[in-house]
Design a protein around this motif. Structure first.
Motif, PDB file in Angstrom:
ATOM      1  N   ASN A  73     -31.065 -18.415 -65.315  1.00  0.00           N
ATOM      2  CA  ASN A  73     -29.716 -18.513 -65.865  1.00  0.00           C
ATOM      3  C   ASN A  73     -28.684 -17.953 -64.896  1.00  0.00           C
ATOM      4  OD1 ASN A  73     -29.201 -19.411 -68.913  1.00  0.00           O
ATOM      5  ND2 ASN A  73     -31.299 -18.613 -68.752  1.00  0.00           N
ATOM      6  N   THR A 281     -30.003 -15.384 -71.499  1.00  0.00           N
ATOM      7  CA  THR A 281     -28.778 -16.041 -71.044  1.00  0.00           C
ATOM      8  C   THR A 281     -27.581 -15.114 -71.204  1.00  0.00           C
ATOM      9  OG1 THR A 281     -29.669 -18.192 -71.693  1.00  0.00           O
ATOM     10  CG2 THR A 281     -27.285 -18.045 -71.376  1.00  0.00           C
ATOM     11  N   ALA A 306     -21.939 -18.647 -73.189  1.00  0.00           N
ATOM     12  CA  ALA A 306     -23.152 -19.111 -72.508  1.00  0.00           C
ATOM     13  C   ALA A 306     -24.335 -19.145 -73.472  1.00  0.00           C
ATOM     14  CB  ALA A 306     -23.459 -18.205 -71.316  1.00  0.00           C
ATOM     15  N   VAL A 309     -24.318 -22.085 -75.761  1.00  0.00           N
ATOM     16  CA  VAL A 309     -24.776 -23.323 -75.131  1.00  0.00           C
ATOM     17  C   VAL A 309     -26.271 -23.496 -75.323  1.00  0.00           C
ATOM     18  CG1 VAL A 309     -25.160 -24.475 -72.910  1.00  0.00           C
ATOM     19  CG2 VAL A 309     -22.925 -23.490 -73.426  1.00  0.00           C
ATOM     20  N   VAL A 310     -27.053 -22.453 -75.037  1.00  0.00           N
ATOM     21  CA  VAL A 310     -28.506 -22.620 -75.055  1.00  0.00           C
ATOM     22  C   VAL A 310     -29.076 -22.682 -76.463  1.00  0.00           C
ATOM     23  CG1 VAL A 310     -28.776 -21.584 -72.776  1.00  0.00           C
ATOM     24  CG2 VAL A 310     -28.966 -20.130 -74.785  1.00  0.00           C
ATOM     25  N   CYS A 319     -28.190 -22.191 -69.158  1.00  0.00           N
ATOM     26  CA  CYS A 319     -26.759 -22.482 -69.136  1.00  0.00           C
ATOM     27  C   CYS A 319     -26.284 -22.503 -67.685  1.00  0.00           C
ATOM     28  CB  CYS A 319     -25.984 -21.424 -69.923  1.00  0.00           C
ATOM     29  SG  CYS A 319     -24.194 -21.669 -69.921  1.00  0.00           S
ATOM     30  N   ASP A 323     -21.873 -26.391 -67.862  1.00  0.00           N
ATOM     31  CA  ASP A 323     -21.877 -26.295 -69.321  1.00  0.00           C
ATOM     32  C   ASP A 323     -20.670 -25.536 -69.852  1.00  0.00           C
ATOM     33  OD1 ASP A 323     -24.354 -27.630 -69.814  1.00  0.00           O
ATOM     34  OD2 ASP A 323     -25.413 -25.837 -69.133  1.00  0.00           O
ATOM     35  N   LEU A 324     -20.097 -24.650 -69.044  1.00  0.00           N
ATOM     36  CA  LEU A 324     -19.021 -23.789 -69.510  1.00  0.00           C
ATOM     37  C   LEU A 324     -17.640 -24.276 -69.111  1.00  0.00           C
ATOM     38  CD1 LEU A 324     -20.584 -20.270 -68.849  1.00  0.00           C
ATOM     39  CD2 LEU A 324     -20.388 -21.480 -71.017  1.00  0.00           C
TER      40      LEU A 324
END
Length: 492
Positions: A73, A281, A306, A309-310, A319, A323-324
């Protein structure tokens, strides 16, 4: 102690990501590693040998778990990472090292012992439900086996200690690590027994609810966030740490500084089976945000994003910076196809919806929630600005493509967002081959031009419920006329 507004959090996230790109931090992770396996399949019958479901295994996935998950991560978020740990000289150890190298994690500090056993967790999943988990415990590492590798890695921005009770550390580990030649700029401890590391005087610790209770020697009485805030000074004292972020699963986190609570975050609700590795993460993202100099409450907000997301993905997920970012959910068709293939390999049903989604209203959100309920993964394809203009006329869209995508991305029911420039997304549908294609209740199946393409490959067209008198055109007309929905004048 309040939550930051969404717009502020988004801007802050962009600032952190920009800082990470300009100067990727150097980070060393030391801790217990695990090879995670996910065996996925379908369940259609019960065994005659015992009252248990029979899983017809379709896929077997492996991923880095424990401290190895923290490391991948960190790498996914742009850090330069070295991992220090001990694995066995077995097939599982070799696979774990391969996964780490694939993710760009340095493995020169991973010691492989001839008589060691690499920790594994194998989850058998039938129809998206974890049915059983089979663990293989690791062989305890010889005392100090990793010390030489750790000492060889100096001059880092952050050191993350991930002590999950896997046998890598003993009670003297904190003392030995406190004698390293140079203390990193940040020392973060994520441990089942946080008090064991008090001698190291960490800058920040990240206990979960159970670990905080262990520090206090008592249960956290509901509401747990208030209980953590009340016990802030005691938690920090027992941990020997200047600061802490206590994670409380679906309740989010509480930030502790100077003997009091200074911030909190809220988590996106998710199924427990999707929470595997979310703590790893969170710790990784928290450390990187602190490395670029933001405050602890802001770092916790970044880390929460974060983690959110996962937990929205199956398995042990990673992540990344993409993704962010605001709007990277607007995937190009090649990347979207790759992700859809990954989801389908996990046995998940793909649902497809499309439209302009210009001014989001209740009709839109009702449609999207109904669509998600038809399957497992919802893909929304947006008409690009030119195609909206062709369909709706000059002055549309009100919101450009990037803005429309960003709004959809914030809806918890939407998994992937893409765009198309034709009047119909038929070519994209033929490429993705979603199991279910949805359309609003103001259509019939005969009116849907995409229906034939969907049926040709064996997909299903579903017409969803319709909420009358809700449309972007009607909303714009009311705004222009200065009328409220019920017919009265709007407030100014």
């Amino acid at each position: 102690m309040t939550d930051a507004p969404e717009g502020y959090r988004t801007t802050m996230t962009d600032d952190i990501l920009d800082a990470l790109r300009r100067r990727p931090p150097r980070v060393t992770v030391v801790g217990d590693v695990i090879l995670d396996r996910w065996v996925r399949g379908t369940v259609r019958r019960v065994s005659r040998e015992a009252p248990v479901p029979v899983v017809d295994a379709r896929t077997v996935e492996t991923s880095a778990g424990g401290a190895a998950n923290t490391a991948v991560n960190l790498a996914g978020l742009g850090a330069r990472v070295e991992l220090v740990s001990v694995v066995g000289r077995d097939a599982e150890g070799a696979e774990l090292v391969r996964l780490l190298e694939t993710h760009g994690v340095g493995v020169s500090g991973v010691v492989r012992t001839a008589d060691g056993v690499t920790a594994t967790k194998t989850r058998v999943v039938g129809e998206d439900q974890v049915l059983v988990r089979v663990d293989r415990a690791p062989t305890a590492a010889p005392p100090g086996a990793h010390d030489a590798a750790l000492a060889a890695i100096a001059d880092v921005d952050a050191l993350l200690v991930c002590d999950y009770g896997g046998g890598l550390f003993d009670d003297a580990s904190a003392e030995r690590m406190s004698l390293l030649n140079a203390r990193p700029g940040l020392v973060l401890v994520d441990a089942h027994d946080v008090a064991r590391w008090a001698m190291l005087r960490p800058d920040v610790v990240t206990p979960n609810a159970l670990e905080a209770e262990r520090l206090l020697g008592e249960l956290l009485t509901p509401p747990r966030r208030d209980a953590v805030a009340s016990a802030a000074a005691r938690i920090l004292s027992a941990a020997g740490s200047a600061t802490a972020v206590v994670t409380l699963d679906a309740e989010g986190t509480v930030v502790l500084e100077g003997g009091r609570a200074t911030g909190r975050t809220r988590a996106v609700p998710a199924a427990e089976q999707h929470a595997s590795g979310a703590g790893d993460t969170f710790a990784a993202a928290l450390a990187l945000a602190l490395c670029v100099g933001v405050s602890l409450p802001d770092a916790a907000a970044f880390a929460q994003r974060a983690a959110d997301v996962v937990v929205g993905r199956p398995g042990t997920a990673v992540c990344t910076t993409a993704d962010l970012e605001v709007g990277p959910s607007l995937l190009d068709h090649a990347e979207l196809a790759r992700r859809v293939d990954e989801e389908r390999a996990r046995g998940r049903r793909i649902v497809f919806a499309n439209g302009c989604f210009d001014l989001i209203h209740r009709g839109h959100t009702s449609h999207l929630h109904q669509a998600k309920a038809c399957g497992d993964v919802l893909v929304v394809a947006l008409n690009d600005d030119a195609s909206v203009r062709r369909l709706k006329g000059e002055g549309r869209p009100v919101n450009p493509l990037a803005e429309r995508a960003a709004v959809l991305h914030e809806l918890g029911c939407v998994d992937f967002v893409t765009a198309f420039d034709e009047d119909s997304p038929v070519s994209l549908i033929e490429r993705l081959r979603p199991e279910i294609y949805t359309k609003g209740g103001d259509y019939t199946a005969e009116m849907v031009p995409e229906a034939d393409a969907v049926r040709r490959y064996g997909g299903e067209v579903r017409i969803l419920d319709y909420l009358p008198h809700r449309s972007t055109t009607a909303t714009m007309a009311r705004i222009i006329a200065g009328r409220a929905p019920g017919g009265g004048a709007t407030a100014t």
